[in-house]
Design an enzyme around this catalytic site. Structure first.
Site, PDB file in Angstrom:
ATOM      1  N   GLN A   1       0.041  -5.669  -4.441  1.00 29.64           N
ATOM      2  CA  GLN A   1       0.287  -4.798  -3.283  1.00 29.64           C
ATOM      3  C   GLN A   1      -1.037  -4.503  -2.563  1.00 29.64           C
ATOM      4  O   GLN A   1      -1.956  -5.283  -2.652  1.00 29.64           O
ATOM      5  CB  GLN A   1       1.018  -3.500  -3.690  1.00 29.64           C
ATOM      6  CG  GLN A   1       2.455  -3.705  -4.172  1.00 29.64           C
ATOM      7  CD  GLN A   1       2.570  -4.045  -5.637  1.00 29.64           C
ATOM      8  OE1 GLN A   1       1.925  -3.418  -6.465  1.00 29.64           O
ATOM      9  NE2 GLN A   1       3.370  -5.027  -5.963  1.00 29.64           N
TER      10      GLN A   1
ATOM     11  N   LYS B   1      -3.906 -12.355  -1.629  1.00 34.01           N
ATOM     12  CA  LYS B   1      -4.687 -12.206  -2.876  1.00 34.01           C
ATOM     13  C   LYS B   1      -4.498 -13.393  -3.813  1.00 34.01           C
ATOM     14  O   LYS B   1      -5.446 -13.861  -4.424  1.00 34.01           O
ATOM     15  CB  LYS B   1      -4.270 -10.930  -3.630  1.00 34.01           C
ATOM     16  CG  LYS B   1      -4.689  -9.653  -2.949  1.00 34.01           C
ATOM     17  CD  LYS B   1      -4.158  -8.433  -3.679  1.00 34.01           C
ATOM     18  CE  LYS B   1      -2.670  -8.251  -3.576  1.00 34.01           C
ATOM     19  NZ  LYS B   1      -2.162  -7.918  -2.243  1.00 34.01           N
TER      20      LYS B   1
ATOM     21  N   HIS C   1       2.790 -13.730  -5.281  1.00 31.42           N
ATOM     22  CA  HIS C   1       1.531 -14.380  -4.916  1.00 31.42           C
ATOM     23  C   HIS C   1       1.760 -15.868  -4.695  1.00 31.42           C
ATOM     24  O   HIS C   1       2.265 -16.559  -5.571  1.00 31.42           O
ATOM     25  CB  HIS C   1       0.486 -14.156  -6.016  1.00 31.42           C
ATOM     26  CG  HIS C   1       0.069 -12.721  -6.120  1.00 31.42           C
ATOM     27  ND1 HIS C   1      -0.619 -12.215  -7.191  1.00 31.42           N
ATOM     28  CD2 HIS C   1       0.241 -11.694  -5.270  1.00 31.42           C
ATOM     29  CE1 HIS C   1      -0.857 -10.931  -6.976  1.00 31.42           C
ATOM     30  NE2 HIS C   1      -0.332 -10.595  -5.829  1.00 31.42           N
TER      31      HIS C   1
ATOM     32  N   ASP D   1       0.297  -8.309   0.700  1.00 33.32           N
ATOM     33  CA  ASP D   1       0.522  -9.609   1.336  1.00 33.32           C
ATOM     34  C   ASP D   1      -0.688 -10.083   2.127  1.00 33.32           C
ATOM     35  O   ASP D   1      -0.553 -10.776   3.138  1.00 33.32           O
ATOM     36  CB  ASP D   1       1.758  -9.571   2.260  1.00 33.32           C
ATOM     37  CG  ASP D   1       2.977  -9.044   1.541  1.00 33.32           C
ATOM     38  OD1 ASP D   1       3.198  -9.483   0.401  1.00 33.32           O
ATOM     39  OD2 ASP D   1       3.688  -8.192   2.092  1.00 33.32           O
TER      40      ASP D   1
HETATM   41  P1  IMP Z   1       8.670  -1.066  -4.823  1.00 30.32           P
HETATM   42  O1  IMP Z   1       7.278  -1.387  -5.232  1.00 30.32           O
HETATM   43  O2  IMP Z   1       9.648  -2.174  -5.082  1.00 30.32           O
HETATM   44  O3  IMP Z   1       9.131   0.255  -5.355  1.00 30.32           O
HETATM   45  O4  IMP Z   1       8.678  -0.901  -3.212  1.00 30.32           O
HETATM   46  C1  IMP Z   1       8.013   0.169  -2.555  1.00 30.32           C
HETATM   47  C2  IMP Z   1       7.404  -0.299  -1.252  1.00 30.32           C
HETATM   48  O5  IMP Z   1       6.319  -1.171  -1.532  1.00 30.32           O
HETATM   49  C3  IMP Z   1       8.339  -1.077  -0.327  1.00 30.32           C
HETATM   50  O6  IMP Z   1       8.011  -0.793   1.014  1.00 30.32           O
HETATM   51  C4  IMP Z   1       8.003  -2.538  -0.632  1.00 30.32           C
HETATM   52  O7  IMP Z   1       8.318  -3.385   0.459  1.00 30.32           O
HETATM   53  C5  IMP Z   1       6.514  -2.414  -0.851  1.00 30.32           C
HETATM   54  N1  IMP Z   1       5.971  -3.490  -1.713  1.00 30.32           N
HETATM   55  C6  IMP Z   1       6.077  -3.576  -3.056  1.00 30.32           C
HETATM   56  N2  IMP Z   1       5.444  -4.673  -3.504  1.00 30.32           N
HETATM   57  C7  IMP Z   1       4.909  -5.271  -2.427  1.00 30.32           C
HETATM   58  C8  IMP Z   1       4.110  -6.438  -2.253  1.00 30.32           C
HETATM   59  O8  IMP Z   1       3.723  -7.141  -3.194  1.00 30.32           O
HETATM   60  N3  IMP Z   1       3.744  -6.724  -0.974  1.00 30.32           N
HETATM   61  C9  IMP Z   1       4.098  -5.940   0.076  1.00 30.32           C
HETATM   62  N4  IMP Z   1       4.846  -4.845  -0.046  1.00 30.32           N
HETATM   63  C10 IMP Z   1       5.252  -4.517  -1.281  1.00 30.32           C
END
Ligand code: IMP
Length: 429
Positions: free
Chosen positions: A225, A16, A41, A13
């Site tokens: 991410q 990007k 995004h 966040d």
């Molecule tokens: P998952 O990727 O859905 O398995 O989530 C795993 C962790 O990554 C969690 O804490 C989510 O909040 C975090 N997360 C996944 N994608 C993003 C993103 O695009 N931005 C911020 N946090 C993310």
């Protein structure tokens, strides 16, 4: 000709999408290489806001080709919805400008059910995933039971693979997670039409990138991410299930490391995190609330409130090393206007030790207190600044101090969501 990777240095966040959208101007191809629709995004063009979860942020430029690499996990239903949504808003999306790797893995309905079921079973200890089935999909990829786009577009293969895996998934969902299940007929009914819609978009992404490079075009690789959500280098287990670092642009897109010329690290001027996990500079006070409100810190994917805190250069230095950063793009500097004093974490105090490197264990990280340096703030509104010299002196000093602490030049500064609210001090291409 040059090829540039843009990645997040913090916990995602960092903005990007906006910077990729701006840099896409110079590139022919924009390539996603990891993650899936857990990303969100946001791009603002002429006051209109666009959020994409899967389609690379270059899609708003009519002459760019957007590629989804083999390293991405794709929910085909979401991809189709996103295509239709963009078309509905007048953006052209077609098999010439949006291509998905035949090796990209499919997120299946059972992946989403497992993701939700596991979080529910974990209760207080849940990871706070986005619930999009990302982890369970990467898990099947690693255990060699995943279903890929090349399988989806071959009906016989798709049916075969699905029937091999579904029994085990159903047993696990029903007996262990006590969750609802989904039967084979329902999956086929949903997924076979996806195959027909997406077939024209499926191709060999590695070859397309290689041809573009040979033809002298610039390629932009768009991370999702952030570095501290990386499966190997992040705050494990509070991470996502892919490698988010720049090195994975090569694996996740199918190109060699010798092809990369620059790596731009996205740094939000403060720090945010969504989901659970340690966050040393988190502010649970009115300054944290103020950053959250002024920065509109809500997840683009789940709408969750983001946790907010001071800028942590232990985190950003860690990212500079892990990604081999050649430059920084700093975002949301405007959000810091109006604070008397700004703090930047330069090290951590852990028991009797001062740590300057990010600790590998989260237990240790949880016991770390940030060591802060204080800088004077500024009151001026930055959102109209066009050049570095337009910024008030204290804002310029803040940027310069980050450059010194991270030993990396700040090449781009963003002072608002719009394309024109971006200062490119040095062009990464
Ligand atoms: P998952 O990727 O859905 O398995 O989530 C795993 C962790 O990554 C969690 O804490 C989510 O909040 C975090 N997360 C996944 N994608 C993003 C993103 O695009 N931005 C911020 N946090 C993310």
């Amino acid at each position: 000709m040059s090829n540039v990777i843009v990645i997040g240095t913090q916990w995602g966040d960092e903005g990007k999408g906006k910077v990729v959208d701006v840099l896409a101007e110079k590139a022919r191809l924009v390539v996603r290489f990891q993650g899936g629709n857990n990303a969100g995004h946001t791009m603002v063009v002429d006051g209109e806001s666009f959020i994409s979860h899967l389609i690379p942020s270059g899609i708003l430029h009519p002459d760019k080709v957007c590629l989804i690499g083999n390293g991405v996990v794709v929910d085909p239903g979401v991809l189709i919805q996103e295509i239709e949504h963009l078309r509905g808003r007048g953006i052209s999306v077609n098999p010439d400008n949006l291509i998905v790797s035949e090796n990209a893995h499919l997120i299946m309905p059972y992946h989403k059910l497992i993701d939700h079921g596991r979080e529910r079973v974990k209760g207080d200890k849940k990871l706070g995933t986005t619930g999009r089935g990302i982890g369970p999909c990467y898990e099947d990829k690693a255990t060699r039971r995943g279903i890929r786009f090349c399988d989806l577009i071959d009906e016989e293969m798709f049916k075969d693979k699905l029937s091999c895996i579904l029994g085990e998934k159903t047993f696990y969902l029903k007996e262990f997670l006590k969750s609802e299940t989904i039967d084979e007929a329902a999956i086929l009914e949903e997924y076979l039409p996806y195959a027909e819609t997406l077939r024209p978009h499926v191709a060999n992404v590695s070859v397309l990138i290689s041809e573009a490079i040979k033809a002298g075009h610039n390629v932009l690789f768009e991370g999702a991410q952030g570095t501290h959500l990386d499966i190997d280098h992040g705050t494990y287990p509070y991470v996502t299930s892919s490698n988010t670092v720049a090195g994975n642009a090569c694996c996740g897109a199918g190109i060699g490391p010798t092809r990369i010329d620059a790596v731009v690290g996205m740094v939000k001027a403060y720090t945010t995190r969504v989901g659970a996990g340690p966050f040393p500079t988190e502010l649970e006070d009115e300054i944290g609330d103020r950053l959250q409100e002024k920065g509109a810190e809500f997840g683009a994917t789940t709408g969750r409130r983001r946790r907010c805190g001071w800028l942590d250069t232990v985190v950003v230095r860690n990212a500079a090393r892990l990604n081999g950063l050649t430059g920084i793009a700093m975002t949301k500097l405007d959000v810091l206007s109006g604070l008397d004093t700004l703090k930047i974490a330069t090290a951590y105090q852990y028991k009797n030790d001062t740590l300057t490197e990010f600790p590998p264990s989260i237990k240790m990280l949880e016991g770390c207190e940030p060591v802060y340096e204080e800088l004077p703030g500024w009151t001026e509104d930055l959102t109209q600044a066009k050049h570095f010299e337009d910024l008030p002196e204290n804002a310029r000093n803040y940027v310069k101090r980050v450059e010194e602490l991270v030993e990396t030049p700040v090449q781009i500064i963003s002072v608002g969501p719009g394309r024109q609210q971006t200062m490119v001090l040095q062009d990464p291409f």
